[in-house]
Every structure is written in C-alpha cells, then in structure tokens.
Design a protein around this motif. Sequence first.
Motif, PDB file in Angstrom:
ATOM      1  N   CYS A  52      -5.826  -5.593   9.750  1.00 27.09           N
ATOM      2  CA  CYS A  52      -5.209  -4.579  10.606  1.00 27.09           C
ATOM      3  C   CYS A  52      -4.040  -5.209  11.344  1.00 27.09           C
ATOM      4  N   PHE A  53      -2.945  -4.467  11.473  1.00 28.51           N
ATOM      5  CA  PHE A  53      -1.795  -5.010  12.194  1.00 28.51           C
ATOM      6  C   PHE A  53      -1.153  -3.943  13.081  1.00 28.51           C
ATOM      7  N   VAL A  54      -0.547  -4.417  14.154  1.00 33.23           N
ATOM      8  CA  VAL A  54       0.137  -3.561  15.119  1.00 33.23           C
ATOM      9  C   VAL A  54       1.412  -4.265  15.560  1.00 33.23           C
ATOM     10  N   LEU A  55       2.514  -3.544  15.594  1.00 35.16           N
ATOM     11  CA  LEU A  55       3.762  -4.052  16.150  1.00 35.16           C
ATOM     12  C   LEU A  55       3.891  -3.578  17.590  1.00 35.16           C
ATOM     13  N   PHE A  56       4.416  -4.440  18.453  1.00 39.11           N
ATOM     14  CA  PHE A  56       4.715  -4.006  19.818  1.00 39.11           C
ATOM     15  C   PHE A  56       6.126  -4.433  20.181  1.00 39.11           C
ATOM     16  N   ASP A  57       6.726  -3.701  21.112  1.00 40.62           N
ATOM     17  CA  ASP A  57       8.123  -3.933  21.475  1.00 40.62           C
ATOM     18  C   ASP A  57       8.315  -3.566  22.938  1.00 40.62           C
ATOM     19  N   GLY A  58       9.392  -4.048  23.531  1.00 40.37           N
ATOM     20  CA  GLY A  58       9.686  -3.754  24.929  1.00 40.37           C
ATOM     21  C   GLY A  58      10.222  -4.991  25.617  1.00 40.37           C
ATOM     22  N   GLY A  59       9.500  -5.445  26.666  1.00 42.04           N
ATOM     23  CA  GLY A  59       9.902  -6.659  27.367  1.00 42.04           C
ATOM     24  C   GLY A  59       9.971  -7.853  26.436  1.00 42.04           C
ATOM     25  N   PHE A  60       9.132  -7.866  25.438  1.00 40.95           N
ATOM     26  CA  PHE A  60       9.200  -8.838  24.344  1.00 40.95           C
ATOM     27  C   PHE A  60       8.576  -8.185  23.120  1.00 40.95           C
ATOM     28  N   SER A  61       8.926  -8.688  21.944  1.00 38.83           N
ATOM     29  CA  SER A  61       8.458  -8.096  20.690  1.00 38.83           C
ATOM     30  C   SER A  61       7.445  -9.003  20.018  1.00 38.83           C
ATOM     31  N   GLY A  62       6.573  -8.405  19.229  1.00 40.34           N
ATOM     32  CA  GLY A  62       5.594  -9.220  18.543  1.00 40.34           C
ATOM     33  C   GLY A  62       4.794  -8.436  17.528  1.00 40.34           C
ATOM     34  N   LEU A  63       3.932  -9.160  16.845  1.00 35.61           N
ATOM     35  CA  LEU A  63       3.066  -8.606  15.818  1.00 35.61           C
ATOM     36  C   LEU A  63       1.657  -9.143  16.032  1.00 35.61           C
ATOM     37  N   VAL A  64       0.674  -8.241  16.053  1.00 37.99           N
ATOM     38  CA  VAL A  64      -0.726  -8.626  16.187  1.00 37.99           C
ATOM     39  C   VAL A  64      -1.453  -8.276  14.896  1.00 37.99           C
ATOM     40  N   ILE A  65      -2.175  -9.248  14.368  1.00 37.03           N
ATOM     41  CA  ILE A  65      -2.959  -9.043  13.144  1.00 37.03           C
ATOM     42  C   ILE A  65      -4.398  -9.476  13.414  1.00 37.03           C
ATOM     43  N   ILE A  66      -5.355  -8.691  12.934  1.00 38.13           N
ATOM     44  CA  ILE A  66      -6.752  -9.126  12.936  1.00 38.13           C
ATOM     45  C   ILE A  66      -7.276  -9.002  11.507  1.00 38.13           C
ATOM     46  N   ASN A  67      -7.766 -10.112  10.979  1.00 39.79           N
ATOM     47  CA  ASN A  67      -8.331 -10.153   9.637  1.00 39.79           C
ATOM     48  C   ASN A  67      -9.856 -10.255   9.727  1.00 39.79           C
ATOM     49  N   PHE A  68     -10.536  -9.214   9.247  1.00 38.95           N
ATOM     50  CA  PHE A  68     -11.995  -9.175   9.272  1.00 38.95           C
ATOM     51  C   PHE A  68     -12.541  -9.518   7.900  1.00 38.95           C
ATOM     52  N   THR A  69     -13.560 -10.371   7.871  1.00 38.92           N
ATOM     53  CA  THR A  69     -14.323 -10.514   6.642  1.00 38.92           C
ATOM     54  C   THR A  69     -15.169  -9.245   6.480  1.00 38.92           C
ATOM     55  N   ALA A  70     -15.659  -9.004   5.271  1.00 35.05           N
ATOM     56  CA  ALA A  70     -16.447  -7.798   5.019  1.00 35.05           C
ATOM     57  C   ALA A  70     -17.673  -7.744   5.927  1.00 35.05           C
ATOM     58  N   LYS A  71     -18.352  -8.884   6.101  1.00 36.31           N
ATOM     59  CA  LYS A  71     -19.561  -8.913   6.924  1.00 36.31           C
ATOM     60  C   LYS A  71     -19.236  -8.658   8.392  1.00 36.31           C
TER      61      LYS A  71
END
Length: 227
Positions: A52-71
């Motif tokens: 899952c990923f989310v982009l954010f922007d504003g005072g500073f920009s970035g990208l957040v990713i969370i990688n889940f194993t199936a379990k």
Amino acid sequence: MAKAKTITTDDILLVLCNSVKSVLTTATDRPISYSAMVQKINKTCLKPDLGCFVLFDGGFSGLVIINFTAKAAIEIYQKYMIHMGIPKNELAQSHTANDVGDVMGELMNQIVGDFTGVIGEQLHTSITQNQPKMLTINKQVMLSIDTNLDRPQARRVTFTTEQNNIFYLELAMDKTEFIKLPTFEEKEIFDIDALFDFQPDTPTENQETTKDSSSQAEQDLLDQLGI
C-alpha cells in the motif's frame, strides 16, 4: 541565547512509526511493535504480498509505503474485523480477497491521517495526502515520488504483530530540517475525552467554611430582628 532545536527527517519518521503503531494497535486491540533500528535504503518499492502506498504534499513532500506479508495482512484484517464485532466465520481467509484490500486501505488512510494531524500540531506546517492505493502483487515494484527532490532520503522500519508476523514501513522524502526557534509555542491538543470525563470539583474546606460563616451571619441577623 537559547539554542534552537532541529527536527530532522528521522524525527518525522518516528512520528510516522508511532502513528502506525497507535492506529493498528487501537484497530486490532492487539499489540503492534516496531524495531528500534532504522534501515537507510536507496529506493522505495512495493513488495509481495500486499503493498500500500500514499503520497503526501504540502510543507514537505513524501511517499509512504507499507508492505504486508500475507500472514501479517490476514492477521491484522481479521483482528480488526473481530474487534468490530464481525464473526470470524464470515471473514475472508486469503489476502487476495477484495475485502482484505479494502480494510487495509482504510487502515492506511487512518495511519496517514493521524500522521498529518500530529505533524500539523508539532511542526506548525500542513501536509495533505491522496487516497491510499492497495495492490496484491507477487513481484517487487519500484516506486518513486512524482516531484523534484533535491536530496531524497529513504528509510525502512520493521514492524511485528502479536503473532510475530512481519510487515515493513518505508518512507521517502526530501532531506529536510525544521528549526524550532525559542519563540516556538506548542499547540495545545484538544482532548474531547477529557471534556466528557470532567467532573465538577467537590466543595473545598475553604468553601465549606465560607458557606458556614454566611449561614451564621444570616442567623444572627434574624435573631436581632426577633424573627
């Protein structure tokens, strides 16, 4: 002269880690922990089994990713739904089910929402997020931020569920520093729970004494009037 405090990328990462831990622990009613070791990485990527990923922007920009194993994905999904009162026999059993992706996407949205709220309170800056994207994949997919970053930095943190299943948080953003000036004032966070829990103070000893004195004075006046 007071020394100004500097808040770095790693301090911002810590805020994000605490948002992940807080939101998922509350949602599942089960402990979620993260490693005290942060890994510096060159690139961010989506990895199997559920990313899952989310982009954010504003005072500073970035990208957040969370990688889940199936379990890990199934555990968090099922614990969350059971905590919401859904019977276990009605829940999806595979991480590829649409319901799992929808729930994990909603949790991701809550995580980043909590993160942006805390950043606004602590750094007096505003960032906005887009809608989280959740993908079921079986191969690694490289992701980069669609913006110009002068000095991009990327970090990875390992999280562990109650059943010792692993998932990974990745943050990519421009190298930045916030300098807290001596005149900086923390915003007071409004606690609505404290408002509902408020109980009127019981009369103090001084209040009781004042009340007794007033009553005696009134009685003395009535005695003088012969009433």
